[in-house]
Structures are given as structure tokens and as C-alpha cells.
Motif scaffolding. Sequence first.
Motif, PDB file in Angstrom:
ATOM      1  N   LEU A   1     -15.421   8.254  -3.212  1.00  0.00           N
ATOM      2  CA  LEU A   1     -14.382   7.274  -3.533  1.00  0.00           C
ATOM      3  C   LEU A   1     -14.578   6.753  -4.951  1.00  0.00           C
ATOM      4  O   LEU A   1     -15.706   6.556  -5.405  1.00  0.00           O
ATOM      5  CB  LEU A   1     -14.414   6.112  -2.547  1.00  0.00           C
ATOM      6  N   ALA A   2     -13.469   6.547  -5.634  1.00  0.00           N
ATOM      7  CA  ALA A   2     -13.498   6.021  -6.996  1.00  0.00           C
ATOM      8  C   ALA A   2     -12.216   5.245  -7.256  1.00  0.00           C
ATOM      9  O   ALA A   2     -11.188   5.505  -6.634  1.00  0.00           O
ATOM     10  CB  ALA A   2     -13.629   7.156  -8.009  1.00  0.00           C
TER      11      ALA A   2
ATOM     12  N   PHE B   1       0.846  -1.189   0.000  1.00  0.00           N
ATOM     13  CA  PHE B   1       0.000   0.000   0.000  1.00  0.00           C
ATOM     14  C   PHE B   1       0.881   1.240   0.000  1.00  0.00           C
ATOM     15  O   PHE B   1       1.850   1.293   0.755  1.00  0.00           O
ATOM     16  CB  PHE B   1      -0.880   0.061   1.256  1.00  0.00           C
ATOM     17  N   GLU B   2       0.542   2.219  -0.802  1.00  0.00           N
ATOM     18  CA  GLU B   2       1.205   3.526  -0.780  1.00  0.00           C
ATOM     19  C   GLU B   2       0.133   4.593  -0.718  1.00  0.00           C
ATOM     20  O   GLU B   2      -0.744   4.643  -1.578  1.00  0.00           O
ATOM     21  CB  GLU B   2       2.037   3.747  -2.046  1.00  0.00           C
ATOM     22  N   MET B   3       0.222   5.447   0.307  1.00  0.00           N
ATOM     23  CA  MET B   3      -0.794   6.491   0.467  1.00  0.00           C
ATOM     24  C   MET B   3      -0.220   7.857   0.152  1.00  0.00           C
ATOM     25  O   MET B   3       0.928   8.147   0.475  1.00  0.00           O
ATOM     26  CB  MET B   3      -1.328   6.507   1.899  1.00  0.00           C
ATOM     27  N   ASN B   4      -1.046   8.673  -0.480  1.00  0.00           N
ATOM     28  CA  ASN B   4      -0.728  10.070  -0.733  1.00  0.00           C
ATOM     29  C   ASN B   4      -1.765  10.873   0.045  1.00  0.00           C
ATOM     30  O   ASN B   4      -2.875  11.074  -0.430  1.00  0.00           O
ATOM     31  CB  ASN B   4      -0.785  10.370  -2.231  1.00  0.00           C
ATOM     32  N   SER B   5      -1.388  11.274   1.276  1.00  0.00           N
ATOM     33  CA  SER B   5      -2.304  11.955   2.189  1.00  0.00           C
ATOM     34  C   SER B   5      -3.515  11.052   2.415  1.00  0.00           C
ATOM     35  O   SER B   5      -3.378   9.834   2.452  1.00  0.00           O
ATOM     36  CB  SER B   5      -2.684  13.319   1.624  1.00  0.00           C
ATOM     37  N   ASN B   6      -4.691  11.634   2.604  1.00  0.00           N
ATOM     38  CA  ASN B   6      -5.900  10.811   2.732  1.00  0.00           C
ATOM     39  C   ASN B   6      -6.741  10.915   1.460  1.00  0.00           C
ATOM     40  O   ASN B   6      -7.931  10.681   1.466  1.00  0.00           O
ATOM     41  CB  ASN B   6      -6.718  11.235   3.950  1.00  0.00           C
ATOM     42  N   ARG B   7      -6.085  11.245   0.353  1.00  0.00           N
ATOM     43  CA  ARG B   7      -6.779  11.449  -0.924  1.00  0.00           C
ATOM     44  C   ARG B   7      -6.551  10.350  -1.949  1.00  0.00           C
ATOM     45  O   ARG B   7      -7.299  10.236  -2.900  1.00  0.00           O
ATOM     46  CB  ARG B   7      -6.355  12.786  -1.555  1.00  0.00           C
ATOM     47  N   GLU B   8      -5.507   9.544  -1.768  1.00  0.00           N
ATOM     48  CA  GLU B   8      -5.196   8.530  -2.769  1.00  0.00           C
ATOM     49  C   GLU B   8      -4.386   7.408  -2.141  1.00  0.00           C
ATOM     50  O   GLU B   8      -3.499   7.655  -1.340  1.00  0.00           O
ATOM     51  CB  GLU B   8      -4.402   9.177  -3.911  1.00  0.00           C
ATOM     52  N   VAL B   9      -4.700   6.185  -2.523  1.00  0.00           N
ATOM     53  CA  VAL B   9      -3.914   5.033  -2.080  1.00  0.00           C
ATOM     54  C   VAL B   9      -3.742   4.085  -3.264  1.00  0.00           C
ATOM     55  O   VAL B   9      -4.672   3.825  -4.015  1.00  0.00           O
ATOM     56  CB  VAL B   9      -4.545   4.320  -0.854  1.00  0.00           C
ATOM     57  N   SER B  10      -2.507   3.616  -3.426  1.00  0.00           N
ATOM     58  CA  SER B  10      -2.165   2.671  -4.480  1.00  0.00           C
ATOM     59  C   SER B  10      -1.961   1.301  -3.831  1.00  0.00           C
ATOM     60  O   SER B  10      -1.245   1.199  -2.831  1.00  0.00           O
ATOM     61  CB  SER B  10      -0.885   3.136  -5.174  1.00  0.00           C
ATOM     62  N   ILE B  11      -2.595   0.273  -4.373  1.00  0.00           N
ATOM     63  CA  ILE B  11      -2.516  -1.069  -3.817  1.00  0.00           C
ATOM     64  C   ILE B  11      -1.978  -2.019  -4.864  1.00  0.00           C
ATOM     65  O   ILE B  11      -2.546  -2.135  -5.946  1.00  0.00           O
ATOM     66  CB  ILE B  11      -3.911  -1.562  -3.345  1.00  0.00           C
ATOM     67  N   GLU B  12      -0.895  -2.703  -4.546  1.00  0.00           N
ATOM     68  CA  GLU B  12      -0.347  -3.744  -5.414  1.00  0.00           C
ATOM     69  C   GLU B  12      -0.566  -5.074  -4.719  1.00  0.00           C
ATOM     70  O   GLU B  12      -0.288  -5.202  -3.533  1.00  0.00           O
ATOM     71  CB  GLU B  12       1.143  -3.519  -5.673  1.00  0.00           C
TER      72      GLU B  12
ATOM     73  N   VAL C   1      -9.231  -8.961   3.698  1.00  0.00           N
ATOM     74  CA  VAL C   1     -10.080  -8.047   2.948  1.00  0.00           C
ATOM     75  C   VAL C   1      -9.779  -6.652   3.478  1.00  0.00           C
ATOM     76  O   VAL C   1      -9.706  -6.438   4.693  1.00  0.00           O
ATOM     77  CB  VAL C   1     -11.578  -8.389   3.137  1.00  0.00           C
ATOM     78  N   THR C   2      -9.575  -5.700   2.581  1.00  0.00           N
ATOM     79  CA  THR C   2      -9.282  -4.330   2.965  1.00  0.00           C
ATOM     80  C   THR C   2     -10.423  -3.437   2.509  1.00  0.00           C
ATOM     81  O   THR C   2     -10.842  -3.506   1.354  1.00  0.00           O
ATOM     82  CB  THR C   2      -7.952  -3.853   2.330  1.00  0.00           C
ATOM     83  N   SER C   3     -10.925  -2.614   3.445  1.00  0.00           N
ATOM     84  CA  SER C   3     -12.028  -1.700   3.146  1.00  0.00           C
ATOM     85  C   SER C   3     -11.558  -0.264   3.273  1.00  0.00           C
ATOM     86  O   SER C   3     -10.898   0.089   4.253  1.00  0.00           O
ATOM     87  CB  SER C   3     -13.186  -1.927   4.115  1.00  0.00           C
ATOM     88  N   PHE C   4     -11.900   0.542   2.280  1.00  0.00           N
ATOM     89  CA  PHE C   4     -11.627   1.980   2.314  1.00  0.00           C
ATOM     90  C   PHE C   4     -12.972   2.676   2.462  1.00  0.00           C
ATOM     91  O   PHE C   4     -13.856   2.467   1.645  1.00  0.00           O
ATOM     92  CB  PHE C   4     -10.930   2.422   1.027  1.00  0.00           C
ATOM     93  N   LEU C   5     -13.125   3.474   3.513  1.00  0.00           N
ATOM     94  CA  LEU C   5     -14.374   4.181   3.763  1.00  0.00           C
ATOM     95  C   LEU C   5     -14.135   5.666   3.643  1.00  0.00           C
ATOM     96  O   LEU C   5     -13.087   6.172   4.090  1.00  0.00           O
ATOM     97  CB  LEU C   5     -14.903   3.835   5.158  1.00  0.00           C
TER      98      LEU C   5
ATOM     99  N   PHE D   1     -11.901  11.143  -0.671  1.00  0.00           N
ATOM    100  CA  PHE D   1     -11.606  11.555   0.702  1.00  0.00           C
ATOM    101  C   PHE D   1     -11.698  10.308   1.574  1.00  0.00           C
ATOM    102  O   PHE D   1     -12.784   9.840   1.905  1.00  0.00           O
ATOM    103  CB  PHE D   1     -12.602  12.622   1.159  1.00  0.00           C
ATOM    104  N   ILE D   2     -10.545   9.737   1.921  1.00  0.00           N
ATOM    105  CA  ILE D   2     -10.487   8.487   2.675  1.00  0.00           C
ATOM    106  C   ILE D   2     -10.542   8.807   4.166  1.00  0.00           C
ATOM    107  O   ILE D   2      -9.662   9.480   4.697  1.00  0.00           O
ATOM    108  CB  ILE D   2      -9.208   7.689   2.328  1.00  0.00           C
ATOM    109  N   LYS D   3     -11.604   8.325   4.836  1.00  0.00           N
ATOM    110  CA  LYS D   3     -11.779   8.563   6.273  1.00  0.00           C
ATOM    111  C   LYS D   3     -11.138   7.464   7.106  1.00  0.00           C
ATOM    112  O   LYS D   3     -10.588   7.729   8.164  1.00  0.00           O
ATOM    113  CB  LYS D   3     -13.263   8.631   6.619  1.00  0.00           C
ATOM    114  N   SER D   4     -11.238   6.220   6.626  1.00  0.00           N
ATOM    115  CA  SER D   4     -10.649   5.116   7.393  1.00  0.00           C
ATOM    116  C   SER D   4     -10.356   3.937   6.483  1.00  0.00           C
ATOM    117  O   SER D   4     -10.905   3.820   5.384  1.00  0.00           O
ATOM    118  CB  SER D   4     -11.577   4.682   8.526  1.00  0.00           C
ATOM    119  N   ILE D   5      -9.468   3.077   6.979  1.00  0.00           N
ATOM    120  CA  ILE D   5      -9.092   1.850   6.291  1.00  0.00           C
ATOM    121  C   ILE D   5      -9.252   0.720   7.299  1.00  0.00           C
ATOM    122  O   ILE D   5      -8.771   0.828   8.433  1.00  0.00           O
ATOM    123  CB  ILE D   5      -7.644   1.897   5.772  1.00  0.00           C
TER     124      ILE D   5
END
Length: 94
Positions: free
Chosen positions: A71-72, A31-42, A63-67, A86-90
Motif C-alpha cells: 500500500l502507498a 470514496f471511489e474504488m478502481n477494483s481492489n488496486r486503487e481508492v480515491s478519498i475526498e 476512521v477508515t483503515s485500508f489493509l 493490493f487492498i484486501k479489506s476496508i
Amino acid sequence: MRKKGKNIERLQTVASKMQMPAGAMPNCTHFEMNSNREVSIEGCKGILQYDENIIRINTGNMVTSFLGRNLAIKCLTADSLIVEGFIKSIEFIT
């Protein structure tokens, strides 16, 4: 195929920096996060739920949930994706 080779090289680099054997992390999700606006998952195995408030993905052993809001999925390949909004929680569910 080229992307897969790049992933293996990254895992080997991480393993060497952590002083681990080169093949020690073959099935890890990255997982790589850019602030709480973007996350890249490999290492994504599939999308389980997708709407503007929740994105739930299968990452193999969990299982990983992004709330959040608005979100898109920005980019999707065979084994990776980028979630934006706008990612509030994982949540990680094993």
C-alpha cells in the motif's frame, strides 16, 4: 480553492440525482474504488497510520483503515488522497 468549488458542485450533483436538497451532504466523505488496486478519498482530515500493510485515515466522523499489500499514498492534497496497492479489506471505525 478551485478544488473545493469542484467538490461542492459534485455534492450538489449527487444530491440532486438522489432528489435531496443541494446542501444536504456538505461534510460527507466520498470514496471511489478502481477494483481492489486503487481508492480515491475526498474529505480526508489526516493520516493516522501509514505503512505498506495498513493506511489509516481520519475522515471526520470516523476512521477508515485500508489493509493489504504494498500500500502507498499515490497523491495527497489538503482534503483528499489516493491509496494504491493490493487492498484486501476496508474498515470503518466510528
